[in-house]
Write an enzyme that holds these catalytic residues in place. Structure first.
Site, PDB file in Angstrom:
ATOM      1  N   PRO A   1       0.447  -1.352  -0.123  1.00 44.91           N
ATOM      2  CA  PRO A   1       0.303  -0.010  -0.471  1.00 44.91           C
ATOM      3  C   PRO A   1       0.723   1.313  -0.189  1.00 44.91           C
ATOM      4  CG  PRO A   1       0.056  -1.107   2.001  1.00 44.91           C
ATOM      5  CD  PRO A   1       0.726  -1.660   1.195  1.00 44.91           C
ATOM      6  N   ASP A   2       0.362   2.408  -1.032  1.00 50.26           N
ATOM      7  CA  ASP A   2       1.547   3.512  -0.627  1.00 50.26           C
ATOM      8  C   ASP A   2       0.742   3.722   1.247  1.00 50.26           C
ATOM      9  OD1 ASP A   2      -1.198   4.878  -1.205  1.00 50.26           O
ATOM     10  OD2 ASP A   2      -0.684   5.806  -2.488  1.00 50.26           O
ATOM     11  N   PHE A   3       0.826   5.206   1.332  1.00 49.43           N
ATOM     12  CA  PHE A   3       0.958   6.203   2.135  1.00 49.43           C
ATOM     13  C   PHE A   3      -0.773   7.442   2.721  1.00 49.43           C
ATOM     14  CE2 PHE A   3       5.448   5.332   1.845  1.00 49.43           C
ATOM     15  CZ  PHE A   3       5.761   4.611   2.990  1.00 49.43           C
ATOM     16  N   ARG A   4      -0.498   7.865   1.269  1.00 50.95           N
ATOM     17  CA  ARG A   4      -1.764   8.990   1.343  1.00 50.95           C
ATOM     18  C   ARG A   4      -2.874   8.582   0.668  1.00 50.95           C
ATOM     19  NH1 ARG A   4       3.354  10.340   2.039  1.00 50.95           N
ATOM     20  NH2 ARG A   4       3.704  11.768   3.987  1.00 50.95           N
TER      21      ARG A   4
ATOM     22  N   ASN B   1      11.487   5.163  -1.675  1.00 50.94           N
ATOM     23  CA  ASN B   1      10.643   4.007  -1.563  1.00 50.94           C
ATOM     24  C   ASN B   1      12.009   2.984  -0.605  1.00 50.94           C
ATOM     25  OD1 ASN B   1       8.470   5.000  -3.056  1.00 50.94           O
ATOM     26  ND2 ASN B   1       8.718   3.296  -4.235  1.00 50.94           N
TER      27      ASN B   1
ATOM     28  N   ASP C   1      11.596  -0.017   0.326  1.00 53.15           N
ATOM     29  CA  ASP C   1      10.689  -1.648  -0.315  1.00 53.15           C
ATOM     30  C   ASP C   1      12.277  -2.708  -1.314  1.00 53.15           C
ATOM     31  OD1 ASP C   1      10.898  -0.495  -3.323  1.00 53.15           O
ATOM     32  OD2 ASP C   1       8.768  -0.493  -3.407  1.00 53.15           O
TER      33      ASP C   1
ATOM     34  N   HIS D   1      15.245   7.953   1.646  1.00 50.91           N
ATOM     35  CA  HIS D   1      14.336   7.978   2.691  1.00 50.91           C
ATOM     36  C   HIS D   1      14.860   6.730   3.557  1.00 50.91           C
ATOM     37  CE1 HIS D   1      10.467  10.951   1.922  1.00 50.91           C
ATOM     38  NE2 HIS D   1      11.865  10.939   1.438  1.00 50.91           N
TER      39      HIS D   1
HETATM   40  P1  OAD Z   1       1.943   8.984  -1.551  1.00 51.26           P
HETATM   41  O1  OAD Z   1       1.611   7.900  -0.351  1.00 51.26           O
HETATM   42  O2  OAD Z   1       1.894  10.393  -0.437  1.00 51.26           O
HETATM   43  O3  OAD Z   1       1.808   9.376  -2.674  1.00 51.26           O
HETATM   44  C1  OAD Z   1       1.516   7.669  -3.543  1.00 51.26           C
HETATM   45  C2  OAD Z   1       1.221   8.680  -4.798  1.00 51.26           C
HETATM   46  O4  OAD Z   1       1.381   8.031  -6.103  1.00 51.26           O
HETATM   47  C3  OAD Z   1       0.131   9.263  -4.373  1.00 51.26           C
HETATM   48  O5  OAD Z   1      -0.445  10.331  -5.892  1.00 51.26           O
HETATM   49  C4  OAD Z   1      -1.525   7.988  -5.086  1.00 51.26           C
HETATM   50  O6  OAD Z   1      -2.490   9.047  -5.989  1.00 51.26           O
HETATM   51  C5  OAD Z   1      -0.241   7.559  -6.220  1.00 51.26           C
HETATM   52  N1  OAD Z   1      -0.242   6.013  -6.831  1.00 51.26           N
HETATM   53  C6  OAD Z   1      -0.828   5.379  -6.088  1.00 51.26           C
HETATM   54  N2  OAD Z   1      -0.955   3.861  -6.392  1.00 51.26           N
HETATM   55  C7  OAD Z   1      -0.179   4.647  -7.856  1.00 51.26           C
HETATM   56  C8  OAD Z   1      -0.769   3.779  -9.177  1.00 51.26           C
HETATM   57  N3  OAD Z   1      -0.570   1.909  -9.336  1.00 51.26           N
HETATM   58  N4  OAD Z   1      -0.143   3.772 -10.196  1.00 51.26           N
HETATM   59  C9  OAD Z   1       0.159   5.998 -10.475  1.00 51.26           C
HETATM   60  N5  OAD Z   1      -0.657   6.322  -8.918  1.00 51.26           N
HETATM   61  C10 OAD Z   1      -0.046   5.598  -8.429  1.00 51.26           C
HETATM   62  O7  OAD Z   1       3.718   8.116  -1.451  1.00 51.26           O
HETATM   63  P2  OAD Z   1       5.370   9.166  -1.488  1.00 51.26           P
HETATM   64  O8  OAD Z   1       4.935  10.398  -1.794  1.00 51.26           O
HETATM   65  O9  OAD Z   1       6.236   8.056  -1.514  1.00 51.26           O
HETATM   66  O10 OAD Z   1       8.515   8.504   4.493  1.00 51.26           O
HETATM   67  O11 OAD Z   1       5.412   9.742   0.499  1.00 51.26           O
HETATM   68  C11 OAD Z   1       6.204  10.210   0.374  1.00 51.26           C
HETATM   69  C12 OAD Z   1       6.952   9.500   2.114  1.00 51.26           C
HETATM   70  O12 OAD Z   1       6.356   9.720   3.169  1.00 51.26           O
HETATM   71  C13 OAD Z   1       7.380   8.213   1.705  1.00 51.26           C
HETATM   72  O13 OAD Z   1       8.590   8.106   1.735  1.00 51.26           O
HETATM   73  C14 OAD Z   1       6.827   7.505   3.495  1.00 51.26           C
HETATM   74  C15 OAD Z   1       5.770   8.697   3.343  1.00 51.26           C
HETATM   75  O14 OAD Z   1       5.604   9.483   5.129  1.00 51.26           O
HETATM   76  C16 OAD Z   1       8.974   6.996   5.315  1.00 51.26           C
HETATM   77  O15 OAD Z   1       9.003   6.102   4.610  1.00 51.26           O
HETATM   78  C17 OAD Z   1      10.024   7.664   5.558  1.00 51.26           C
END
Ligand code: OAD
Length: 396
Positions: A53-56, A127, A129, A146
């Site tokens: 899963p992503d974060f936000r 990332n 991972d 990170h």
């Molecule tokens: P976010 O979860 O903030 O953002 C992910 C982005 O990817 C969002 O804009 C989603 O819409 C988009 N997205 C998700 N799945 C997708 C897909 N299959 N295809 C296209 N777009 C997709 O994640 P990051 O920007 O990586 O810190 O977050 C930055 C940092 O915040 C991370 O490195 C983490 C967190 O706190 C640490 O781990 C220390």
């Protein structure tokens, strides 16, 4: 969600470098030999199709799911002061995210293919991972901004902890302790937590975006600084491609920006097709399957929601079991209205870890609009000491 430049969007502006602001236009830029130094910037969205899963993202993102647990606020799982009080929730998350459990996506394979073709100048990733590495991107082409799970150390005496021991303990969801006599400090992977300094490799390579002749930004909300500023340092007239589900970081405002607001895997496949690389990409991606170690690759038979539910239950269980967590929460929230106290706690930790102006440390973007707009204009953005070349921008 991401930082938006305050400049009006001019998606219709004619390009100055590209023939057209499309993937076909970009493909011509690449295959004609004009793009030989491609800089890639990535975030969690490039790994979601691997099952991480992503974060936000509301609903499925780790933060919104952790929010329904007993953490004081979701980002506390990556907060160094909270980790000192209670490392257990992070270890639960670490078990879920630990490298070896996932296969690189076709997007990771695309980055690796760019390297194979001698076109990748650098890949900056947020990332943790390690999937870029697993897909074949070598360490010297990667800036893991990170940190990563590749190494781990004691948070007190900084002594490195053995990788096999860490893997075993994370697998058992047991907290690793420093093996140095009389230390017994907590051990954590070399992942950058909120309030911690970014790795030296980030600062060593921070000027690299200037050298790019094409930038590809994928799968990130561009909300975490100083990483979020990197795309603004790509030279004027240099094409920038955003492949993301949503528009972020003001990308689209420049005349040679191209937006592909959809799945990362779909975007790289379409770009590869336009470049005539489809077969090569699929073959390259196929090679990542055979590298997966038997017994470690998770069978992804569950939906992401089920995975997150399971993770949530594990976190809840861990929190119930952990007396020190209870003591910490109780101490903070005691005899006050819990909502008010929680808000106060959050503000206090935010000001400790994000708000005291040390931009070299990991923190969420605050003044997104003005900050990014200033960066685009080549003026100071408040990140000058992180990106000292900001002021040089107009001369390049
Ligand atoms: P976010 O979860 O903030 O953002 C992910 C982005 O990817 C969002 O804009 C989603 O819409 C988009 N997205 C998700 N799945 C997708 C897909 N299959 N295809 C296209 N777009 C997709 O994640 P990051 O920007 O990586 O810190 O977050 C930055 C940092 O915040 C991370 O490195 C983490 C967190 O706190 C640490 O781990 C220390």
């Amino acid at each position: 969600m991401g930082q938006e430049e305050s400049t009006p969007i001019d998606e219709g502006a004619s390009p100055t470098t590209l023939e057209s602001r499309t993937l076909d236009g970009l493909a011509k830029h690449i295959t004609s030999g004009q793009a030989k130094k491609i800089v890639v910037m990535t975030g969690a969205g490039i790994s979601t199709s691997a099952g991480i899963p992503d974060f936000r993202t509301p609903g499925t993102g780790l933060y919104s799911n952790l929010a329904r647990l007993q953490l004081p606020y979701p980002e506390a799982v990556f907060d160094i002061s909270f980790f000192r009080q209670n490392p257990k929730p992070f270890y639960v998350l670490a078990k879920e995210l630990y490298p070896g459990n996932f296969r690189p996506t076709v997007t990771h394979a695309f980055i690796s293919l760019l390297h194979k073709k001698g076109l990748l100048l650098k890949c900056f990733t947020q990332n943790i991972d390690c999937l870029e590495r697993e897909a074949g991107v070598p360490g010297d082409k990667l800036v893991e901004a990170h940190g990563s799970f590749a190494t781990q150390r004691c948070i007190e005496c900084k002594t490195e902890f053995p990788a096999d021991g860490m893997r075993r303990l994370v697998g058992e969801m047991k907290v690793a302790r420093c093996e140095q006599p009389r230390c017994n400090g907590l051990v954590k992977p070399d992942i950058v937590f909120f309030g911690e300094q970014l790795p030296e490799s980030f600062f060593r390579n921070r000027e690299v975006p200037y050298q790019a002749d094409l930038a590809i930004v994928m799968g990130t909300s561009l909300t975490v600084q100083p990483f979020a500023s990197l795309p603004t340092f790509v030279g004027e007239g240099v094409p920038r491609l955003l492949i993301n589900k949503e528009r972020v970081g003001g990308i689209g405002n420049r005349a040679d920006d191209v937006l592909f607001l959809d799945e990362c895997d779909k975007g790289v496949r379409e770009l590869a097709k336009a470049c005539g690389w489809s077969e090569e990409l699929e073959e390259h991606w196929g090679g990542t399957a055979s590298k997966a170690q038997p017994g470690t690759t998770k069978e992804k038979t569950k939906t992401m929601d089920e995975e997150v539910d399971e993770l949530s239950r594990e976190v809840e269980e861990a929190l119930k079991l952990n007396a020190s967590h209870q003591a910490w929460v109780n101490g903070e929230l005691s005899s006050k209205d819990s909502k008010l106290a929680e808000e106060k706690q959050k503000k206090q930790v935010e000001s400790e870890v994000f708000g005291e102006g040390d931009e070299t440390k990991l923190h969420e973007s605050r003044k997104k609009d003005s900050q990014d707009a200033k960066g685009e204009n080549g003026a100071t953005s408040g990140l000058d000491h992180v990106f000292p070349h900001l002021g040089k921008k107009s001369s390049l």
